[in-house]
Design a protein around this motif. Structure first.
Motif, PDB file in Angstrom:
ATOM      1  N   GLY A 134      -5.065  11.126  -5.704  1.00 56.17           N
ATOM      2  CA  GLY A 134      -4.892  11.054  -4.453  1.00 56.17           C
ATOM      3  C   GLY A 134      -5.555   9.236  -4.435  1.00 56.17           C
ATOM      4  O   GLY A 134      -6.571   9.168  -5.024  1.00 56.17           O
ATOM      5  N   MET A 135      -4.724   8.131  -3.724  1.00 63.98           N
ATOM      6  CA  MET A 135      -4.865   6.950  -3.573  1.00 63.98           C
ATOM      7  C   MET A 135      -5.449   7.081  -2.022  1.00 63.98           C
ATOM      8  O   MET A 135      -4.437   7.071  -1.573  1.00 63.98           O
ATOM      9  CB  MET A 135      -3.507   6.407  -4.155  1.00 63.98           C
ATOM     10  CG  MET A 135      -4.421   4.452  -3.348  1.00 63.98           C
ATOM     11  SD  MET A 135      -3.723   3.077  -4.311  1.00 63.98           S
ATOM     12  CE  MET A 135      -4.217   2.711  -5.752  1.00 63.98           C
ATOM     13  N   THR A 136      -6.974   6.090  -1.945  1.00 63.52           N
ATOM     14  CA  THR A 136      -6.754   6.176  -0.186  1.00 63.52           C
ATOM     15  C   THR A 136      -7.199   4.550  -0.824  1.00 63.52           C
ATOM     16  O   THR A 136      -6.658   4.026  -1.328  1.00 63.52           O
ATOM     17  CB  THR A 136      -8.513   6.200  -0.252  1.00 63.52           C
ATOM     18  OG1 THR A 136      -9.518   5.116  -1.028  1.00 63.52           O
ATOM     19  CG2 THR A 136      -9.187   7.925  -0.529  1.00 63.52           C
ATOM     20  N   TYR A 137      -7.287   3.854   1.359  1.00 61.83           N
ATOM     21  CA  TYR A 137      -6.982   2.664   1.946  1.00 61.83           C
ATOM     22  C   TYR A 137      -8.244   1.970   0.453  1.00 61.83           C
ATOM     23  O   TYR A 137      -8.077   0.402  -0.089  1.00 61.83           O
ATOM     24  CB  TYR A 137      -6.770   1.987   2.625  1.00 61.83           C
ATOM     25  CG  TYR A 137      -6.676   1.549   3.434  1.00 61.83           C
ATOM     26  CD1 TYR A 137      -4.661   1.127   2.663  1.00 61.83           C
ATOM     27  CD2 TYR A 137      -7.559   0.648   3.598  1.00 61.83           C
ATOM     28  CE1 TYR A 137      -4.571  -0.537   3.013  1.00 61.83           C
ATOM     29  CE2 TYR A 137      -6.809  -1.075   3.928  1.00 61.83           C
ATOM     30  CZ  TYR A 137      -4.910  -1.866   3.565  1.00 61.83           C
ATOM     31  OH  TYR A 137      -4.941  -2.920   3.940  1.00 61.83           O
ATOM     32  N   GLN A 182      -9.725   2.715  -2.420  1.00 62.02           N
ATOM     33  CA  GLN A 182      -9.352   2.014  -3.351  1.00 62.02           C
ATOM     34  C   GLN A 182      -8.139   1.466  -3.863  1.00 62.02           C
ATOM     35  O   GLN A 182      -8.283   0.520  -4.895  1.00 62.02           O
ATOM     36  CB  GLN A 182      -8.498   3.859  -4.164  1.00 62.02           C
ATOM     37  CG  GLN A 182      -9.815   5.350  -5.190  1.00 62.02           C
ATOM     38  CD  GLN A 182      -9.313   6.035  -4.447  1.00 62.02           C
ATOM     39  OE1 GLN A 182      -8.400   6.538  -3.848  1.00 62.02           O
ATOM     40  NE2 GLN A 182     -10.283   6.627  -5.335  1.00 62.02           N
ATOM     41  N   TYR A 183      -7.140   1.375  -3.296  1.00 64.84           N
ATOM     42  CA  TYR A 183      -6.354   0.209  -3.158  1.00 64.84           C
ATOM     43  C   TYR A 183      -6.606  -1.162  -2.890  1.00 64.84           C
ATOM     44  O   TYR A 183      -6.488  -2.129  -3.868  1.00 64.84           O
ATOM     45  CB  TYR A 183      -4.739   0.309  -1.940  1.00 64.84           C
ATOM     46  CG  TYR A 183      -4.499  -0.596  -2.125  1.00 64.84           C
ATOM     47  CD1 TYR A 183      -2.899  -0.745  -2.628  1.00 64.84           C
ATOM     48  CD2 TYR A 183      -4.565  -1.551  -0.490  1.00 64.84           C
ATOM     49  CE1 TYR A 183      -2.047  -1.674  -2.992  1.00 64.84           C
ATOM     50  CE2 TYR A 183      -2.731  -1.928  -0.438  1.00 64.84           C
ATOM     51  CZ  TYR A 183      -2.132  -2.245  -1.121  1.00 64.84           C
ATOM     52  OH  TYR A 183      -1.514  -4.048  -1.021  1.00 64.84           O
ATOM     53  N   THR A 193       2.564   1.911  -3.660  1.00 65.28           N
ATOM     54  CA  THR A 193       1.016   2.162  -4.258  1.00 65.28           C
ATOM     55  C   THR A 193       0.709   3.349  -4.497  1.00 65.28           C
ATOM     56  O   THR A 193       0.932   4.417  -5.460  1.00 65.28           O
ATOM     57  CB  THR A 193       0.268   1.084  -4.913  1.00 65.28           C
ATOM     58  OG1 THR A 193       1.264  -0.384  -4.350  1.00 65.28           O
ATOM     59  CG2 THR A 193      -0.206   1.292  -5.375  1.00 65.28           C
ATOM     60  N   LYS A 194       0.530   4.107  -3.453  1.00 66.15           N
ATOM     61  CA  LYS A 194      -0.063   5.559  -2.982  1.00 66.15           C
ATOM     62  C   LYS A 194       1.040   6.252  -2.656  1.00 66.15           C
ATOM     63  O   LYS A 194       0.018   7.526  -3.118  1.00 66.15           O
ATOM     64  CB  LYS A 194       0.112   5.080  -0.943  1.00 66.15           C
ATOM     65  CG  LYS A 194      -1.309   6.846  -0.968  1.00 66.15           C
ATOM     66  CD  LYS A 194      -1.690   6.821   0.669  1.00 66.15           C
ATOM     67  CE  LYS A 194      -2.333   8.239   0.889  1.00 66.15           C
ATOM     68  NZ  LYS A 194      -2.883   8.942   0.509  1.00 66.15           N
ATOM     69  N   ASP A 235      -0.569   8.786  -5.610  1.00 71.55           N
ATOM     70  CA  ASP A 235       0.055  10.553  -4.780  1.00 71.55           C
ATOM     71  C   ASP A 235       0.811  11.278  -5.767  1.00 71.55           C
ATOM     72  O   ASP A 235       0.448  12.901  -6.130  1.00 71.55           O
ATOM     73  CB  ASP A 235      -0.265  10.412  -3.157  1.00 71.55           C
ATOM     74  CG  ASP A 235      -1.578  10.132  -2.611  1.00 71.55           C
ATOM     75  OD1 ASP A 235      -2.038   9.713  -2.844  1.00 71.55           O
ATOM     76  OD2 ASP A 235      -1.045   9.806  -1.843  1.00 71.55           O
ATOM     77  N   PHE A 282       0.912  -1.199  -0.404  1.00 71.87           N
ATOM     78  CA  PHE A 282       0.306  -0.191   0.044  1.00 71.87           C
ATOM     79  C   PHE A 282       1.008   1.592  -0.195  1.00 71.87           C
ATOM     80  O   PHE A 282       0.705   2.331  -0.689  1.00 71.87           O
ATOM     81  CB  PHE A 282      -1.221  -0.131   1.032  1.00 71.87           C
ATOM     82  CG  PHE A 282      -1.555   1.299   1.121  1.00 71.87           C
ATOM     83  CD1 PHE A 282      -2.697   1.813   0.301  1.00 71.87           C
ATOM     84  CD2 PHE A 282      -1.358   2.001   1.986  1.00 71.87           C
ATOM     85  CE1 PHE A 282      -3.686   2.942   0.466  1.00 71.87           C
ATOM     86  CE2 PHE A 282      -2.042   3.607   2.753  1.00 71.87           C
ATOM     87  CZ  PHE A 282      -2.978   3.486   1.026  1.00 71.87           C
ATOM     88  N   TYR A 283       2.140   1.543   0.721  1.00 73.33           N
ATOM     89  CA  TYR A 283       2.563   2.720   0.880  1.00 73.33           C
ATOM     90  C   TYR A 283       3.026   2.940  -0.203  1.00 73.33           C
ATOM     91  O   TYR A 283       3.126   4.217  -0.558  1.00 73.33           O
ATOM     92  CB  TYR A 283       3.843   2.335   1.811  1.00 73.33           C
ATOM     93  CG  TYR A 283       4.912   3.775   2.239  1.00 73.33           C
ATOM     94  CD1 TYR A 283       4.193   4.692   2.564  1.00 73.33           C
ATOM     95  CD2 TYR A 283       5.844   3.215   1.232  1.00 73.33           C
ATOM     96  CE1 TYR A 283       5.312   5.732   2.740  1.00 73.33           C
ATOM     97  CE2 TYR A 283       6.573   4.669   1.533  1.00 73.33           C
ATOM     98  CZ  TYR A 283       6.158   5.414   2.251  1.00 73.33           C
ATOM     99  OH  TYR A 283       7.036   6.747   2.428  1.00 73.33           O
TER     100      TYR A 283
END
Length: 357
Positions: A268-271, A273-274, A252-253, A257, A249-250
């Motif tokens: 930006g990516m939310t969790y 959305q991930y 990728t975000k 972002d 996650f980290y």
């Protein structure tokens, strides 16, 4: 159905989660060569390296890294992902990849793309307004070079006239890449293989593009059996599925972002959305070997792919973790996917007999 499994990378140099510091460009390039050598030993079919001219990706000249890898490997196919054709000379592209082909005969490929990142246009003095026209003219020239040892090229707005001149040495044929309807139609009309960057949405959303590609190829008399269809998608592997999800996650975000600040159509990516992206119908391949293998099988069957590249990773992860992920991919994922399609083909042959009268 003969399927191939590969890895793609951009040589990422974003800050690591644990240290907050980025890997240096020179170290990332050295690490990348080690990763390709490992992939070759594990029997992974292909490795593709993207061209970028920015701080967060180390590789600005993929052909140099590929040449280093070619001299250290024995069987893996090596390719750009992509060569940004609008901002480079088509003759030099041909010569560079032809030279690599001499080191690794039959193992060198070239994905010729327009480039989704546009920093090279200003850097090399090209006008972004000519984005499509540059690619079309330079691709036409590259294909003419590939087809004819002695080149007669009339010249154009972006390419020089070449009068009865030999271009040497001679390599394998190039690959094309695309993702839009225009790229799909162009590749199909030219009889070129295609690689789709599938990094968002649902995998089935790309089925109409591939259907279009096949229809155009058939209409223009192209041989689809010589036109492999491939895709590359982001992903990450660990022995533990939950661990892989947490780790990925980290980075990728971080990347999403950063890109969203440059592109008006990105956010930006939310969790949440991930989690949608790594779900069964999403297009990020994150988890243990069983999860990733099953998802690759589903995508290849849904879209009719003959090659799949796992982009590993999309932003920086520790080198030792990448090596471990490659080991899982080569030792567990690749054999499972290939066995599935081999068994499926054998079953098809078993039931495809004719009754004798």
């Amino acid at each position: 159905m003969n399927v191939e499994l590969g890895i793609s990378t951009f040589g990422e140099t974003t800050p690591l989660e644990k240290t907050g510091k980025a890997i240096s460009h020179d170290q990332r390039i050295r690490d990348l060569v080690d990763e390709i050598v490992l992939a070759d030993k594990l029997g992974i079919d292909a490795y593709a390296i993207g061209e970028h001219h920015r701080k967060d990706f180390a590789v600005s000249a993929p052909e140099i890294v590929l040449a280093m890898a070619a001299s250290k490997t024995k069987q893996i196919y090596l390719s750009s992902a992509t060569t940004n054709l609008p901002t480079i000379n088509s003759i030099r592209v041909y010569e560079q990849y032809a030279t690599m082909d001499a080191i690794a005969p039959g193992r060198i490929e070239n994905m010729a793309g327009r480039g989704s990142f546009t920093e090279a246009f200003d850097l090399f003095g090209y006008d972004l307004n000519d984005y499509n026209d540059l690619f079309k003219e330079k691709l036409d020239m590259l294909l003419a070079i590939n087809k004819n040892e002695i080149l007669n090229w009339p010249g154009g707005k972006f390419t020089p006239k070449v009068d009865h001149t030999g271009i040497y040495p001679r390599p394998e044929k190039p690959l094309a890449t695309g993702g839009s309807p225009a790229s799909t139609i162009r590749a199909a009309e030219m009889g070129l293989p295609i690689v789709y960057a599938i990094i968002g949405g649902k995998m089935e959303h790309f089925a109409p593009l591939i259907k279009l590609y096949k229809a155009v190829a058939k209409r223009t008399g192209q041989d689809l059996s010589k036109m492999p269809i491939a895709a590359h998608s982001w992903g990450w592997l660990s022995d533990d599925k939950d661990k892989a999800i947490k780790e990925y996650f980290y980075p990728t975000k971080l990347l999403v972002d950063a890109i969203s600040k440059e592109r008006p159509n990105w956010t930006g990516m939310t969790y949440d959305q991930y989690l949608e992206g790594i779900a069964d119908d999403g297009v990020m391949f994150v988890g243990d070997s069983e999860t990733v293998a099953n998802k690759i099988i589903r995508m290849m069957e849904t879209l009719g792919l003959t090659r799949f590249y796992l982009h590993l990773p999309i932003a920086s992860m520790p080198h030792e973790d990448i090596m471990k992920a490659i080991e899982i991919y080569g030792n567990e994922v690749v054999p499972k996917v290939k066995k599935h399609f081999k068994d499926k083909e054998n079953k098809k042959k078993l039931f495809s007999f004719k009754w004798k009268k």
